[in-house]
Scaffold this active site. Structure first.
Site, short mmCIF file in Angstrom:
data_model
loop_
_atom_site.label_atom_id
_atom_site.label_comp_id
_atom_site.label_asym_id
_atom_site.label_seq_id
_atom_site.Cartn_x
_atom_site.Cartn_y
_atom_site.Cartn_z
CB CYS A 41 -5.40 -2.48 -37.75
SG CYS A 41 -4.37 -1.07 -37.40
CG ASP A 446 -2.64 0.43 -1.75
OD1 ASP A 446 -2.28 0.24 -0.65
OD2 ASP A 446 -2.53 -0.25 -2.57
CG ASP A 622 -3.73 -2.08 -6.40
OD1 ASP A 622 -3.31 -1.71 -5.14
OD2 ASP A 622 -2.73 -2.84 -6.97
CG ASP A 626 -6.06 -0.71 -1.21
OD1 ASP A 626 -5.78 -0.46 -0.13
OD2 ASP A 626 -5.29 -1.09 -2.26
#
Lengths: 728, 60
Positions: A41, A446, A622, A626
């Site tokens: 890569c 949440d 998130d 919150d």
């Protein structure tokens, strides 16, 4: 990853704000590159970018998954061109601004240099000390011994002056604030040992403690460097991931040109353009356009809301339909944000009262050690010992009790645990997260974006014939609408499709017209409002087919909740969303305690009720709504898809789509905390044995050196146990 | 014991040389990308490959 590539495609504007100018007419750009794993890569990327005319440097940093590119100013190269080139060889990339990170980098190198100097000094002094020790039991001439001691002093004094600075600075800071930390006894022991050793050398005595003083510094610097390097690694990884989210803003400049800038470059009064399918980069007010936004990241509410000119809009809101220009307002002027900031401040105040384990130990330990050393000094004087002998014994007490092992006890376990967590997909944000997390007995989740995936997913795929689904997917690939993108996945788009913004997309296949879009666009009136998000697909004059979209639970949400319960934690769902969706999720997960429609202040009130009942809460969330509760909870975690404010407030970030790292985090934290306590117990036990020997004057520099190394090594080895085994 | 006058400075000098080398390596970024450096060591140079192929063909 495909969603990412899609995002990049959607912003073909000059990203010149990420480019920095170098002396000599060169331009520099840093990119975060996704999916880089090996030499292949690395080489493919460097080769492709170097092949662009004008590029003078293309160098991959595989550790940090970043690419640095430099090119001549007059070359026809744009950041977009480089991103396109990288996409051409199969890598998603995004320019980013590494500016915030450089200061931490310098601190790292300073620590490593201090460690190298201390190591060098310790080795050389030890060389001389071993000669003196063996000479003392054989026939060393006192002149030779004095010479060796003077050379040791010559090495030790400048080395300590340089390598001891991290400890001295922190000790001075603590004393100024009228408190004690671990660095106070360390600094005092090192300085007193050096001072006494110089005195001893002047008297041409048998023993000097130069070796102990420098070795002490060396061991402690090793611990501190490890800690720092691990923290930088995780922080860099988190930064790269954030950059790959492509969080940049399209700023509309005064002359009407649109340019993509990093979020940090946005200020109040700037105008930003938000196209369909993008998120609002900052809080502001809409000044042109009409847009349907999904504010689930902000309020937890999943139903989209229509906003027009003058309406306030918050960072993280997703433009589902339509596009708009908004003027950025200063933080704190919006009503919701105002409230959130206020709540955050108050919550953070509460948290700073938490005292770390190491500091708690230091608070009890430092005065005890100093009183003991002083007593030894006075005691020996009282029974008629000469003052220099009394001083040497006091120094021996300080050195032998110097919290070398205690200084390593917490960081060594933390390094091992956060390394293991990082591998498991969790970045540790706060230094004392593991300690707080280990005490948790309640987990509050949440719903939107935390228990569920951040984006909408097709709900009724099983009811739709596969061939129709496949054709609809190809048509959806031609649209930029978020729901269409969610439907399309990574299929190749149909050729020649025409999109009508805000309505749908149409194409002609084999002479039949196919349409995908709003029910009205497909001529269908059977869809009731309130059924969630629906798009229709119609082939020719066949009846339209409905695709229902909604929130999907994360793939391992059920297992995670079950595993947390199995560990004796009580689980609760606290959401800002409406009753019905929250109930569905809570019932699917087997969670008995759930609450819907909770505003930020109500979430905090709920956490406070838990705290008052003596419970320690781990909050996982998130959204912007919150953020205050993340800051207020005893410990908090946040997925990487969360808004900035929440990520900053959370103690740790969960990488990837799975929720299981929450369980791993709890396990690892509990284990690490046990190991930390063991380490502290080991170093105290060692002191209980060593202190009487020192007080009664039996410690020689040789014994001090052996005792110190042995306790440090035992503690370090024990810390390796902080790794948890066999977590999924 | 006169030999110490030479040996001690020699030991310090050699140790100091090692320290200086380490600090130089740190400053010049040798430790910035440890994973990448490990792979780079076994990466073939593209041009050399072609040369090898050409010379192999010529030798046949």
């Amino acid at each position: 990853m495909n969603a990412m590539a899609g995002q990049i495609e959607g912003t073909p504007v000059a990203k010149d704000s990420f480019v920095t100018a170098l002396p000599g007419g060169l331009c520099h750009l840093d990119l975060a590159v996704d999916g880089m794993h090996c030499a292949g890569c690395m080489r493919k990327i460097e080769k492709a970018v170097s092949a662009l005319p004008g590029v003078t440097l293309a160098r991959v940093n595989l550790t940090e998954k970043r690419l640095a590119v430099e090119w001549a100013e007059n070359a026809q190269i744009t950041p977009t061109g480089i991103v396109d080139t990288l996409r051409g060889v199969g890598f998603a990339a995004h320019p980013f601004d590494p500016g915030v990170n450089t200061s931490g980098d310098g601190e790292d190198k300073q620590l490593i240099k201090a460690m190298a100097v201390a190591g060098f000094a310790a080795m050389n002094i030890m060389l001389l000390s071993v000669s003196v020790w063996s000479g003392n039991v054989t026939d060393i001439a006192s002149e030779t011994r004095d010479l060796f001691h003077w050379i040791s002093a010559l090495i030790a004094l400048p080395a300590v002056a340089y390598a001891g600075r991290p400890f001295f600075d922190s000790a001075v800071k603590a004393l100024r604030a009228r408190s004690l930390n671990m660095d106070v006894p360390i600094s005092l022991a090192v300085l007193l040992a050096l001072f006494a050793s110089v005195l001893q050398t002047m008297r041409s005595a048998e023993h000097a403690y130069f070796d102990s003083a420098v070795m002490l510094l060396f061991f402690l610097l090793v611990g501190r460097t490890l800690d720092q390097v691990m923290r930088r690694r995780t922080r860099n990884a988190a930064e790269t991931l954030l950059a790959l989210k492509g969080e940049a803003a399209d700023r509309v400049d005064a002359d009407g040109t649109v340019r993509t800038v990093p979020l940090s470059a946005l200020g109040p009064g700037d105008r930003v353009h938000v196209a369909q399918g993008m998120r609002f980069p900052a809080d502001g007010a809409i000044d042109a356009g009409e847009v349907l936004v999904d504010q689930s990241l902000v309020t937890g509410e999943t139903d989209p809301v229509r906003l027009t000119e003058g309406d306030p809009v918050y960072a993280g809101a997703l433009a589902v339909e339509g596009a708009a220009t908004a003027t950025v307002t200063a933080a704190g002027s919006g009503t919701l944000l105002d409230e959130i900031n206020r709540l955050m401040e108050r919550a953070l105040e509460n948290r700073s009262r938490y005292l770390r384990l190491a500091d708690r130990a230091a608070k009890a330990y430092a005065p005890a050690v100093h009183i003991l050393a002083a007593l030894a000094f006075v005691g020996w004087l009282a029974i008629g010992a000469p003052w220099h002998q009394a001083l040497m014994i006091a120094v021996a007490v300080l050195i032998i009790t110097c919290p070398c092992a205690l200084g390593l006890a917490v960081p060594a376990a933390q390094v091992v645990a956060s390394g293991a967590l990082f591998k498991a997909g969790l970045v540790v944000n706060a230094g004392d997260m593991l300690e707080r997390l280990s005490e948790v007995d309640t987990v509050v989740f949440d719903k939107t974006g935390t228990l569920t995936l951040p984006n909408s997913h097709l709900q009724n795929a099983n009811d739709i014939p596969t061939d129709i689904l496949a054709r609809a997917r190809r048509l959806a690939g031609a649209s930029r609408h978020p729901l269409a993108r969610a439907l399309a996945g990574d299929v190749a788009p149909i050729a020649g499709a025409v999109e009508t913004p805000g309505e749908g997309v149409a194409a002609t296949v084999d002479g039949i017209e196919v349409r995908l879009g709003s029910p009205a666009f497909c001529g269908d009136d059977s869809v009731q409002s309130g059924e969630g998000s629906v798009i229709c697909y119609r082939e020719g004059s066949n009846p339209a087919i409905h695709f229902r979209f909604g929130q999907t639970l994360r793939s391992d949400a059920l297992e995670t909740v079950a595993a947390l319960k199995a560990r004796g934690l009580s689980v609760e769902v606290l959401s800002g969303d409406r009753d019905a969706p929250v109930r569905t999720v809570a019932e699917a997960l087997g969670v008995d305690h759930w609450r819907s429609g909770a505003k930020p202040a109500e979430k905090i009130a709920r956490l406070k009720a838990h705290a008052d009942a003596g419970r320690k809460v781990l909050m996982v969330g998130d959204g912007l709504n919150d953020a205050p509760s993340l800051a207020a909870a005893h410990a908090s975690l946040s997925p990487i898809s969360a808004v900035h404010v929440s990520q900053a407030a959370a103690d740790g970030l969960i990488l990837g789509e799975r929720l299981w790292p929450v369980v791993t985090a709890v396990d690892t934290a509990r284990r690490a905390s046990t190991v930390m306590r063991e380490n502290i117990a080991i170093s105290f036990a060692y002191n209980i044995i060593a202190v009487p020997i020192a007080v009664f004057g039996f410690v020689t520099p040789l014994i001090a050196a052996i005792a110190m190394s042995a306790s440090s090594i035992v503690v370090t080895l024990n810390s390796l146990r902080a790794k948890t085994r066999g977590t999924n | 014991m006169d030999v110490l006058l030479i040996l001690v400075p020699a030991a310090l000098f050699l140790g100091g040389l090692g320290l200086a080398a380490f600090i130089w390596a740190l400053k010049s970024g040798q430790y910035d990308d440890l994973d990448g450096a490990a792979w780079r060591a076994i990466m073939d140079d593209e041009d050399d490959d072609q040369d090898d192929a050409v010379s192999r063909v010529r030798n046949q």
